[in-house]
Each structure stands twice: as structure tokens, then as C-alpha cells.
Design an enzyme around this catalytic site. Sequence first.
Site, mmCIF file in Angstrom:
data_model
loop_
_atom_site.group_PDB
_atom_site.id
_atom_site.type_symbol
_atom_site.label_atom_id
_atom_site.label_comp_id
_atom_site.label_asym_id
_atom_site.label_seq_id
_atom_site.Cartn_x
_atom_site.Cartn_y
_atom_site.Cartn_z
ATOM 1 N N LYS A 109 4.779 10.935 3.336
ATOM 2 C CA LYS A 109 4.942 12.582 3.560
ATOM 3 C C LYS A 109 3.591 13.125 2.179
ATOM 4 C CE LYS A 109 8.983 11.609 0.716
ATOM 5 N NZ LYS A 109 8.451 10.437 0.448
ATOM 6 N N ARG A 126 16.982 14.434 -1.432
ATOM 7 C CA ARG A 126 17.608 13.377 -1.216
ATOM 8 C C ARG A 126 19.181 12.466 -1.078
ATOM 9 N NH1 ARG A 126 12.299 10.006 -4.413
ATOM 10 N NH2 ARG A 126 10.691 10.836 -3.554
ATOM 11 N N ARG A 154 -1.471 0.431 -4.229
ATOM 12 C CA ARG A 154 -1.671 1.907 -4.540
ATOM 13 C C ARG A 154 -2.224 2.028 -5.315
ATOM 14 N NH1 ARG A 154 2.644 7.106 -3.285
ATOM 15 N NH2 ARG A 154 3.694 6.190 -5.116
ATOM 16 N N ARG A 204 0.299 3.991 -10.836
ATOM 17 C CA ARG A 204 1.604 4.395 -11.273
ATOM 18 C C ARG A 204 2.993 3.225 -11.842
ATOM 19 N NH1 ARG A 204 4.417 8.878 -6.969
ATOM 20 N NH2 ARG A 204 6.255 7.201 -7.237
ATOM 21 N N ARG A 264 13.302 0.579 -5.472
ATOM 22 C CA ARG A 264 12.841 2.026 -4.950
ATOM 23 C C ARG A 264 13.759 2.182 -3.248
ATOM 24 N NH1 ARG A 264 7.424 3.529 -5.864
ATOM 25 N NH2 ARG A 264 7.680 6.032 -5.381
HETATM 26 P P1 AMP Z 1 8.238 10.042 -5.627
HETATM 27 O O1 AMP Z 1 6.806 10.616 -6.144
HETATM 28 O O2 AMP Z 1 8.936 11.118 -4.739
HETATM 29 O O3 AMP Z 1 8.106 8.440 -5.433
HETATM 30 O O4 AMP Z 1 9.406 9.860 -6.686
HETATM 31 C C1 AMP Z 1 9.385 9.338 -7.620
HETATM 32 C C2 AMP Z 1 10.899 9.018 -8.866
HETATM 33 O O5 AMP Z 1 11.284 10.719 -8.852
HETATM 34 C C3 AMP Z 1 11.741 8.688 -7.819
HETATM 35 O O6 AMP Z 1 11.641 7.630 -7.600
HETATM 36 C C4 AMP Z 1 12.842 9.506 -8.243
HETATM 37 O O7 AMP Z 1 13.013 8.615 -10.124
HETATM 38 C C5 AMP Z 1 11.968 11.063 -8.628
HETATM 39 N N1 AMP Z 1 13.121 11.395 -7.733
HETATM 40 C C6 AMP Z 1 11.636 12.599 -7.011
HETATM 41 N N2 AMP Z 1 12.172 13.383 -6.501
HETATM 42 C C7 AMP Z 1 13.454 13.195 -6.831
HETATM 43 C C8 AMP Z 1 14.944 13.534 -5.922
HETATM 44 N N3 AMP Z 1 15.239 14.770 -5.039
HETATM 45 N N4 AMP Z 1 16.251 12.847 -7.244
HETATM 46 C C9 AMP Z 1 15.753 12.317 -7.793
HETATM 47 N N5 AMP Z 1 14.481 11.776 -8.387
HETATM 48 C C10 AMP Z 1 13.695 12.437 -7.845
#
Ligand code: AMP
Length: 212
Positions: free
Chosen positions: A13, A88, A126, A159, A170
Site C-alpha cells: 500500500k 483499521r 525490509r 523499522r 501485526r
Molecule cells: P504502518 O506504518 O501502517 O505499518 O503502521 C505502523 C504502526 O502504527 C501500526 O502497527 C500501529 O501500531 C500504528 N498504526 C498505524 N495506523 C493505525 C491505525 N489506523 N489504527 C491504529 N494504529 C495504527
Amino acid sequence: MKIILMGPPGSGKGTQASYIASFAGVNSVSSGDLFRDNLARDTELGRLAKTYMDQGKYVPDNVTIDMVMSWIEAPANKEGFVLDGFPRTLMQAEALDDRLSELGGVDKVILFNVPEVELVKRLSGRILCRKCQMPFHKEFSPPKNDGECDKCGGELFQRDDDTEVVVRKRLKVYTEETDPVVDWYRKTTNIVEIDGSQEIRDVEASLNEALR
Ligand code: AMP
């Protein structure tokens, strides 16, 4: 155009968000990037988010909804946007739905499907550029020079939440909390499903088809 990108972590994404945004002539935002930006600025929100992110858990709905809604309400984004990683949870989806009800709702939901074994391989290898966020993979697409971004020369890093243990957590949280959101969009909106395990070129071709 109001577009939502859905799919598990590692499904591509983020890589496609800016492509889709420039195609649609709007801005894109990643909720994960908003949290990481807060963390880099050492804000209270950033420190709170980190306690959840490091464990692979979702940040609580109330703070996440407030943060993303303020981005959507900025004058530059009111007419349209691409959201990557939000909503989410069902509560987030309902909050977004309420907010967009006067604006005609969501135009398109694009769902990236990738098998779990592939996601674990992708995420645990990654590495990202600190400066321009360009993604590389230690094995599948390594940079030309170790630790250095091919595009801008920035430093590459892994990360904290891309270790195998956190990645599995996750993915579990995604199945529990976000699969119901996908089902809800399947019933209520125009959803397009893309096979995110294809070569990038083929993913882009499928996207062009979906956006036309
Ligand atoms: P991502 O970069 O999208 O993989 O997000 C990294 C982390 O940010 C996730 O594992 C969550 O801890 C937090 N996060 C990102 N977007 C959301 C969301 N919409 N709702 C809750 N936590 C989020």
C-alpha cells in the site's frame, strides 16, 4: 477522489500510495507515517503511539481518529485524498463514514491481497531510507551500496516493528481487527481487489485498470 488503501502490513500500500495520489491529483497520507513523524518530533502523541507500535498493537481509536481527521480537514485535503493504513478498525471506519457523509462518501477502496508467508519474508527483510522512505529488501532488492539509498543517498534502516516476532503480531492484529472492516467495505462500497504478490509492474497495471 476519496480513496482508501487497505491490505495487511507489507502488502505494498505504502509503495503505491503516492503513485495513486498523483494519478488522482490529490495528497496521500499514511497513519503510520503520521505516528512516526510525531515520534521523531518527540511529541506526547508520538511517545504514546510508540508503546503500542513496538508491540505490534494498534494505537487506541480516539487518538488515531483525531490525528487522521485533522489531516483530512486541512484545506489542501478537503476535496480528496488517498488514505494508507486508515481505517483499521470498525470504529475508525464509522468515524470516517460520518465525516464523509456530507461529501458523498468514499469513492473507491483498493485492497491489496498478499499471502502471509510472503508478507513475513517481505517485512522482516525490509529496509527503508530515513530521508525519502524508499523501500529496499536485504535479499530481494538490495541497494547498490550497503546501507545507502540508491535514490537520494540517505541512510537505510530497519523499522523497530519489522522484526519477525512483531511482524507476526501485526498480522494477527490485522486479521482480528481489520478483516471485519474489509468485509464491511465489501458490503457497502466500491472495492477493488489487487493481487499484491505480482511484480511491481503488474501491480501498477492492475491499479491503472482499477483507477480508470
Ligand atoms: P504502518 O506504518 O501502517 O505499518 O503502521 C505502523 C504502526 O502504527 C501500526 O502497527 C500501529 O501500531 C500504528 N498504526 C498505524 N495506523 C493505525 C491505525 N489506523 N489504527 C491504529 N494504529 C495504527
